[in-house]
Design a protein around this motif. Sequence first.
Motif, mmCIF file in Angstrom:
data_model
loop_
_atom_site.group_PDB
_atom_site.id
_atom_site.type_symbol
_atom_site.label_atom_id
_atom_site.label_comp_id
_atom_site.label_asym_id
_atom_site.label_seq_id
_atom_site.Cartn_x
_atom_site.Cartn_y
_atom_site.Cartn_z
ATOM 1 N N TYR B 143 -74.768 -38.503 -56.551
ATOM 2 C CA TYR B 143 -73.496 -37.767 -56.540
ATOM 3 C C TYR B 143 -72.763 -38.044 -55.226
ATOM 4 C CZ TYR B 143 -75.854 -35.015 -60.186
ATOM 5 O OH TYR B 143 -76.533 -34.631 -61.293
ATOM 6 N N LEU B 147 -69.193 -40.332 -54.750
ATOM 7 C CA LEU B 147 -67.963 -39.813 -54.159
ATOM 8 C C LEU B 147 -67.609 -40.530 -52.861
ATOM 9 C CD1 LEU B 147 -68.730 -36.079 -54.745
ATOM 10 C CD2 LEU B 147 -67.080 -37.452 -55.960
ATOM 11 N N GLY B 151 -60.948 -39.680 -52.785
ATOM 12 C CA GLY B 151 -59.829 -39.984 -53.682
ATOM 13 C C GLY B 151 -59.923 -39.158 -54.951
ATOM 14 N N ALA B 152 -58.742 -38.870 -55.535
ATOM 15 C CA ALA B 152 -58.680 -37.980 -56.694
ATOM 16 C C ALA B 152 -59.434 -38.557 -57.887
ATOM 17 C CB ALA B 152 -57.220 -37.728 -57.067
ATOM 18 N N ARG B 153 -59.313 -39.874 -58.086
ATOM 19 C CA ARG B 153 -59.955 -40.486 -59.243
ATOM 20 C C ARG B 153 -61.475 -40.348 -59.169
ATOM 21 N NH1 ARG B 153 -59.685 -44.344 -63.332
ATOM 22 N NH2 ARG B 153 -61.563 -45.582 -63.334
ATOM 23 N N LEU B 155 -63.115 -38.059 -57.526
ATOM 24 C CA LEU B 155 -63.491 -36.655 -57.701
ATOM 25 C C LEU B 155 -63.532 -36.298 -59.182
ATOM 26 C CD1 LEU B 155 -61.505 -35.027 -54.795
ATOM 27 C CD2 LEU B 155 -63.960 -34.940 -55.099
ATOM 28 N N GLY B 156 -62.508 -36.752 -59.935
ATOM 29 C CA GLY B 156 -62.477 -36.449 -61.367
ATOM 30 C C GLY B 156 -63.651 -37.073 -62.090
ATOM 31 N N ALA B 157 -63.889 -38.359 -61.820
ATOM 32 C CA ALA B 157 -65.016 -39.033 -62.464
ATOM 33 C C ALA B 157 -66.333 -38.422 -62.007
ATOM 34 C CB ALA B 157 -64.988 -40.525 -62.144
ATOM 35 N N GLY B 158 -66.390 -38.036 -60.711
ATOM 36 C CA GLY B 158 -67.605 -37.430 -60.170
ATOM 37 C C GLY B 158 -67.932 -36.124 -60.858
ATOM 38 N N PHE B 159 -66.903 -35.334 -61.157
ATOM 39 C CA PHE B 159 -67.148 -34.056 -61.846
ATOM 40 C C PHE B 159 -67.812 -34.305 -63.199
ATOM 41 C CE2 PHE B 159 -66.123 -30.606 -64.666
ATOM 42 C CZ PHE B 159 -66.460 -29.500 -63.904
ATOM 43 N N GLN B 160 -67.263 -35.259 -63.950
ATOM 44 C CA GLN B 160 -67.850 -35.550 -65.263
ATOM 45 C C GLN B 160 -69.286 -36.038 -65.132
ATOM 46 O OE1 GLN B 160 -65.369 -38.312 -67.338
ATOM 47 N NE2 GLN B 160 -63.681 -36.868 -67.525
ATOM 48 N N SER B 236 -65.207 -46.043 -61.188
ATOM 49 C CA SER B 236 -64.591 -45.265 -60.116
ATOM 50 C C SER B 236 -65.369 -45.360 -58.806
ATOM 51 C CB SER B 236 -64.507 -43.786 -60.508
ATOM 52 O OG SER B 236 -63.856 -43.634 -61.729
#
Lengths: 117, 509
Positions: B143, B147, B151-153, B155-160, B236
């Motif tokens: 994880y 990260l 970057g926003a991308r 973070l979004g992919a990391g959440f999933q 990502s």
Amino acid sequence: MELLVASAVGLMTAVGVYLLLQRRTFPIIIGLTLLSYAVNVFLFSAGRLVVNLPPIISDAGAYTDPLPQALVLTAIVISFGMTALIVVLALRSFLETENDNADIPGEDLAPEAEADR
Amino acid sequence: MTNWIIAPAILPALTAALLILVRRRDIRMQRIVSVVATLALVGIAIFLYHLASDGEPRVYRVGAWPAPFGIVLVLDRLSATMLLLAAALALAILVYAVAGWDERGRHFHALFQFQLLGLNGAFLTGDIFNLFVFFEVMLIASYGLMLHGGGARRLGAGFQYVAINLVASTLFLIAIGLIYGITGTLNMADLAVKVPQVAAGNEALLRTGALLLFLVFAIKAAFVPLHWWLPGTYSSASAPVAALFAIMTKVGAYAIIRVYGTIFGADAGALAGVAVPWILPAALATLLVGAIGLLASRTLLDLASFNIVASMGTLLIAIGLFDVDGLTTALYYLVHSTLTGAALFLIVDLITTRRIERGDALIPGHPIRQAPILGALFFLTALAAVGLPPLSGFIGKLLVLDAAYESPQAGLIWLFVLGASLMMTIAFARAGSIVFWNTVGRTTGPTWATMPISPIVVVALLVCAIALLSIFAGPAVEAFHATAEQLLAPADYIDAVLGSTNVMPSTGH
């Protein structure tokens, strides 16, 4: 007691799975937390449900299995840490993109649609 | 001698702690410590591989507790092979990352070492709950690495990525609870003894546990339809991290081989081969989806990500056969696809940093500097990935076709493997033509004088490793054949772990 524990596990899992399928990150995190509660109770019951018995082998003979309790402790520590991490992640993501959706920013958008934003 | 078995877990753990505590802002020092530790790890892995090559499983009992009460680490041919592969890959990626990637976020080196700790532990452990713990160590580090760079991308992919793995961990725990509730043990060797003796009334529950466990490994190994997390995550992540993740899917494949070879193997009575019928259909679907994904890729990173999915498909077809020939092939293809997948991510990164305007998008752009050498490396890696002669992908696919010859589904397997190879050839040819040939305008990218040379050298060395795997395919296949035979006859493994159960270890040795 079996009925109570079993229905608690079942209910928490059902609610957890429902919340997990939501679009926004906050319900997903609550769902994951409920799932981890359900699994902790479930693991605990893997050592059979008994009342008022010590988790050590004694001369009296009857005892409760201590191993699932140790497993649950490990599982609690890990799921607690993971929940903390995913909360921070969701928060950071919310602050950077200003929305709470659980999709990858910028994906599935045609180039024109991205230019419009 | 057996004390060395725990070294691959101890060394990264201590190194990571050291990197966090001492001189955390001194990137030079961090790099030196990290590279030296990984070099030492490669040395230890070579030593352990040599130790395991006599075919005798060796056991390290943590805290000298007798099995099945304590945790055991087991070194056999399979775990030694995986250790060596992981260490060698890690060294290559670390040298690549040291050229600049590691500065784009904090604690890269510490997380990298923790990731190695999780990987090595998962390969060595002989206990299912301990496997869960090492999986978690590996995931927590991944994880952080995923990260890396921010970057926003990401973070979004990391959440999933985190969410899907938390679900997988939950399923893992439920499976462990079921298996422990029925058999009263979590030691793999002990389970192999106890599973055939399970009462008929409890069989269904144990079957549920075994299949839930399979589901967990299937998520890790990116089986279709559980693969959706992979392309988003890998494309990502930063390049060295994505390259390191090339071995993460193989951990899922390793766990399937280990658990369903040792515990639910041919001797497991009613539960023999409980998950095996599910592997082949899912593998064929994985290969097909991977190949379609490759054809549909709009960016180079998608191409590299779906290459991992497609290669997992081929690998899982070989595992799905679950006989000596199938597993021999699976191991060969596992090594090949790990090296190829990692090399592809690194080359894509080298290309992307030179295409200043277009980045990794598959649309015509400016010509790039160092195009001849990068093009050659891309071409060779693509040859290996697609499975065209003369590189290891071709040999691997030939072995798959050969191993499947006796199978009742031979026709279907041949159709999928050959059809997917054609689709992959088209996808890679299209990508290579667009990036290297369909170009106009001024050449962009750093000149030889202004760029670090080590990344290109690393990629070239990875391609050399693929070439060596092709040249020495004979000896490699022999070694993997011995590994598969050892795995499918787990009696030695069980004896090694449980042999001294009744003898309490002496305290002063």
